[in-house]
Design a protein around this motif. Structure first.
Motif, PDB file in Angstrom:
ATOM      1  N   HIS A  36      37.855  15.692 -30.892  1.00 55.64           N
ATOM      2  CA  HIS A  36      38.113  16.615 -32.105  1.00 55.64           C
ATOM      3  C   HIS A  36      39.083  16.060 -33.145  1.00 55.64           C
ATOM      4  N   LEU A  37      38.864  16.169 -34.223  1.00 48.44           N
ATOM      5  CA  LEU A  37      39.747  15.656 -35.480  1.00 48.44           C
ATOM      6  C   LEU A  37      40.434  16.893 -35.759  1.00 48.44           C
ATOM      7  N   ILE A  38      41.590  16.788 -36.003  1.00 41.80           N
ATOM      8  CA  ILE A  38      42.701  18.187 -36.332  1.00 41.80           C
ATOM      9  C   ILE A  38      43.591  17.602 -37.194  1.00 41.80           C
ATOM     10  N   LYS A  39      43.415  17.901 -38.498  1.00 38.79           N
ATOM     11  CA  LYS A  39      44.558  17.599 -39.687  1.00 38.79           C
ATOM     12  C   LYS A  39      45.783  18.662 -39.324  1.00 38.79           C
ATOM     13  N   VAL A  40      46.873  18.213 -39.255  1.00 39.60           N
ATOM     14  CA  VAL A  40      48.115  18.837 -38.629  1.00 39.60           C
ATOM     15  C   VAL A  40      48.451  19.618 -39.755  1.00 39.60           C
ATOM     16  N   ASP A  41      48.268  19.253 -41.099  1.00 38.97           N
ATOM     17  CA  ASP A  41      48.579  20.108 -42.228  1.00 38.97           C
ATOM     18  C   ASP A  41      47.879  21.381 -42.461  1.00 38.97           C
ATOM     19  N   GLU A  42      46.766  21.361 -41.813  1.00 41.98           N
ATOM     20  CA  GLU A  42      45.842  22.538 -41.895  1.00 41.98           C
ATOM     21  C   GLU A  42      45.500  23.071 -40.450  1.00 41.98           C
ATOM     22  N   ILE A  43      46.166  22.939 -39.631  1.00 41.50           N
ATOM     23  CA  ILE A  43      46.273  23.387 -38.231  1.00 41.50           C
ATOM     24  C   ILE A  43      46.043  24.788 -38.013  1.00 41.50           C
ATOM     25  N   THR A  44      44.944  25.220 -37.129  1.00 36.88           N
ATOM     26  CA  THR A  44      44.709  26.722 -36.880  1.00 36.88           C
ATOM     27  C   THR A  44      45.350  27.120 -35.511  1.00 36.88           C
ATOM     28  N   ASP A  45      45.308  28.342 -35.212  1.00 37.78           N
ATOM     29  CA  ASP A  45      45.459  28.710 -33.792  1.00 37.78           C
ATOM     30  C   ASP A  45      44.481  28.279 -32.824  1.00 37.78           C
ATOM     31  N   GLU A  46      43.286  28.081 -33.368  1.00 41.32           N
ATOM     32  CA  GLU A  46      42.287  27.607 -32.375  1.00 41.32           C
ATOM     33  C   GLU A  46      42.288  26.127 -32.237  1.00 41.32           C
ATOM     34  N   GLN A  47      42.943  25.384 -33.100  1.00 45.92           N
ATOM     35  CA  GLN A  47      43.132  24.144 -33.029  1.00 45.92           C
ATOM     36  C   GLN A  47      44.203  23.687 -32.054  1.00 45.92           C
ATOM     37  N   TRP A  48      45.361  24.590 -31.940  1.00 42.53           N
ATOM     38  CA  TRP A  48      46.433  24.294 -31.177  1.00 42.53           C
ATOM     39  C   TRP A  48      45.717  24.524 -29.842  1.00 42.53           C
ATOM     40  N   ALA A  49      44.945  25.328 -29.451  1.00 39.59           N
ATOM     41  CA  ALA A  49      44.318  25.550 -28.311  1.00 39.59           C
ATOM     42  C   ALA A  49      43.318  24.429 -27.755  1.00 39.59           C
ATOM     43  N   THR A  50      42.749  23.977 -28.866  1.00 39.01           N
ATOM     44  CA  THR A  50      42.127  22.779 -28.537  1.00 39.01           C
ATOM     45  C   THR A  50      42.947  21.470 -27.935  1.00 39.01           C
ATOM     46  N   LEU A  51      44.090  21.482 -28.779  1.00 38.77           N
ATOM     47  CA  LEU A  51      45.060  20.335 -28.068  1.00 38.77           C
ATOM     48  C   LEU A  51      45.537  20.700 -26.804  1.00 38.77           C
ATOM     49  N   ASP A  52      45.855  21.959 -26.463  1.00 41.52           N
ATOM     50  CA  ASP A  52      46.201  22.449 -25.233  1.00 41.52           C
ATOM     51  C   ASP A  52      45.181  22.079 -24.168  1.00 41.52           C
ATOM     52  N   ALA A  53      43.968  22.176 -24.501  1.00 40.95           N
ATOM     53  CA  ALA A  53      42.753  21.960 -23.484  1.00 40.95           C
ATOM     54  C   ALA A  53      42.255  20.492 -23.490  1.00 40.95           C
ATOM     55  N   SER A  54      43.082  19.593 -24.316  1.00 42.80           N
ATOM     56  CA  SER A  54      42.463  18.354 -24.336  1.00 42.80           C
ATOM     57  C   SER A  54      43.253  17.386 -23.046  1.00 42.80           C
ATOM     58  N   ASP A  55      42.456  16.472 -22.885  1.00 42.18           N
ATOM     59  CA  ASP A  55      43.003  15.525 -21.826  1.00 42.18           C
ATOM     60  C   ASP A  55      43.969  14.320 -22.413  1.00 42.18           C
ATOM     61  N   ALA A  56      43.540  14.131 -23.725  1.00 42.41           N
ATOM     62  CA  ALA A  56      44.574  12.943 -24.487  1.00 42.41           C
ATOM     63  C   ALA A  56      44.445  13.616 -25.881  1.00 42.41           C
ATOM     64  N   ILE A  57      45.800  13.398 -26.390  1.00 43.53           N
ATOM     65  CA  ILE A  57      45.866  13.671 -27.821  1.00 43.53           C
ATOM     66  C   ILE A  57      46.400  12.264 -28.388  1.00 43.53           C
ATOM     67  N   VAL A  58      45.801  11.718 -29.700  1.00 45.09           N
ATOM     68  CA  VAL A  58      46.106  10.526 -30.335  1.00 45.09           C
ATOM     69  C   VAL A  58      46.844  11.214 -31.493  1.00 45.09           C
ATOM     70  N   PHE A  59      48.004  10.689 -31.656  1.00 40.20           N
ATOM     71  CA  PHE A  59      48.912  11.009 -32.797  1.00 40.20           C
ATOM     72  C   PHE A  59      48.682  10.045 -34.082  1.00 40.20           C
ATOM     73  N   GLY A  60      48.445  10.514 -35.239  1.00 34.66           N
ATOM     74  CA  GLY A  60      48.329   9.581 -36.572  1.00 34.66           C
ATOM     75  C   GLY A  60      48.935  10.083 -37.739  1.00 34.66           C
ATOM     76  N   SER A  61      49.526   9.290 -38.523  1.00 31.96           N
ATOM     77  CA  SER A  61      50.211   9.644 -39.575  1.00 31.96           C
ATOM     78  C   SER A  61      50.505   8.324 -40.426  1.00 31.96           C
ATOM     79  N   PRO A  62      50.440   8.315 -41.915  1.00 35.24           N
ATOM     80  CA  PRO A  62      50.843   7.310 -42.656  1.00 35.24           C
ATOM     81  C   PRO A  62      52.521   6.985 -42.248  1.00 35.24           C
ATOM     82  N   THR A  63      52.791   5.793 -42.500  1.00 32.85           N
ATOM     83  CA  THR A  63      54.182   5.541 -42.368  1.00 32.85           C
ATOM     84  C   THR A  63      54.971   5.799 -43.819  1.00 32.85           C
ATOM     85  N   TYR A  64      55.868   6.800 -43.886  1.00 32.97           N
ATOM     86  CA  TYR A  64      56.474   6.839 -45.247  1.00 32.97           C
ATOM     87  C   TYR A  64      58.148   6.772 -45.055  1.00 32.97           C
ATOM     88  N   MET A  65      58.509   5.784 -45.750  1.00 36.63           N
ATOM     89  CA  MET A  65      59.994   5.860 -45.821  1.00 36.63           C
ATOM     90  C   MET A  65      60.447   5.447 -44.264  1.00 36.63           C
TER      91      MET A  65
END
Length: 194
Positions: A36-65
């Motif tokens: 599942h691809l989840i854009k954190v700046d548009e995250i929904t309650d359903e996507q939070w539930a998807t994260l809760d049900a995941s075996d692994a979460i990969v965090f990604g972000s540009p490096t700013y400052m």
């Protein structure tokens, strides 16, 4: 056979990090994970539930400052609701980032992800690759060309769009996705056997 669930929680300001998120997704899917691809700046309650049900979460972000983007920090702070309940405890975690400079303090962003994962009681999956492009026979096309161990790191010139994300960095992100999915498979099989 158990199909691991891998979610990629990411922010992409200009599209470069989205290219990496898609590569992580492709690598994890190639290894047999449900992704599942989840854009954190548009995250929904359903996507939070998807994260809760995941075996692994990969965090990604540009490096700013020198750290993850503000949008990712907002997501990280909002995840404190999961921290109180230890909802992500013992899940697997990994991370990736992109910046305009070769270093760009990307390591700090990956360490931020590691600390976030540790606060949640998650288990960190590193890149698992030797550094590339550090011998005379190497080239910028090597996997892990930037020589980062904590996660997948990419460099894209500030004046170029997402189409300019380096192919070696895309391949490195894809490797990370496979590695996370493979680890998640072992982890879920072990949990089922216990």
């Amino acid at each position: 056979m158990t199909t691991p669930v891998v979610s990629i929680a990411y922010h992409s300001g200009y599209g470069h990090t989205a290219v990496l998120a898609e590569a992580v997704r492709d690598g994890a899917a190639d290894a047999g994970a449900q992704v599942h691809l989840i854009k954190v700046d548009e995250i929904t309650d359903e996507q939070w539930a998807t994260l809760d049900a995941s075996d692994a979460i990969v965090f990604g972000s540009p490096t700013y400052m020198g750290t993850a983007s503000g949008a990712f920090h907002v997501f990280a702070e909002a995840s404190s609701k999961r921290w109180f309940g230890q909802d992500w405890k013992d899940k697997l975690a990994a991370g990736f980032t992109n910046s305009g400079s070769k270093s760009g303090d990307k390591l700090h962003t990956l360490q931020f992800f590691q600390i976030l994962a540790a606060q949640h009681g998650m288990n960190w999956i590193n890149l698992g690759l030797h550094p590339g492009w550090n011998v005379s026979t190497g080239s910028e096309h090597d996997l892990n060309r930037l020589g980062v161990f904590a996660g997948a790191a990419a460099q894209t010139n500030n004046d170029e769009g997402p189409e300019a994300v380096h192919k070696a960095d895309i391949a490195t992100a894809r490797h990370l996705g496979r590695r996370v999915a493979e680890a998640a498979r072992v982890f879920t099989l072990g949990r089922a056997a216990a």
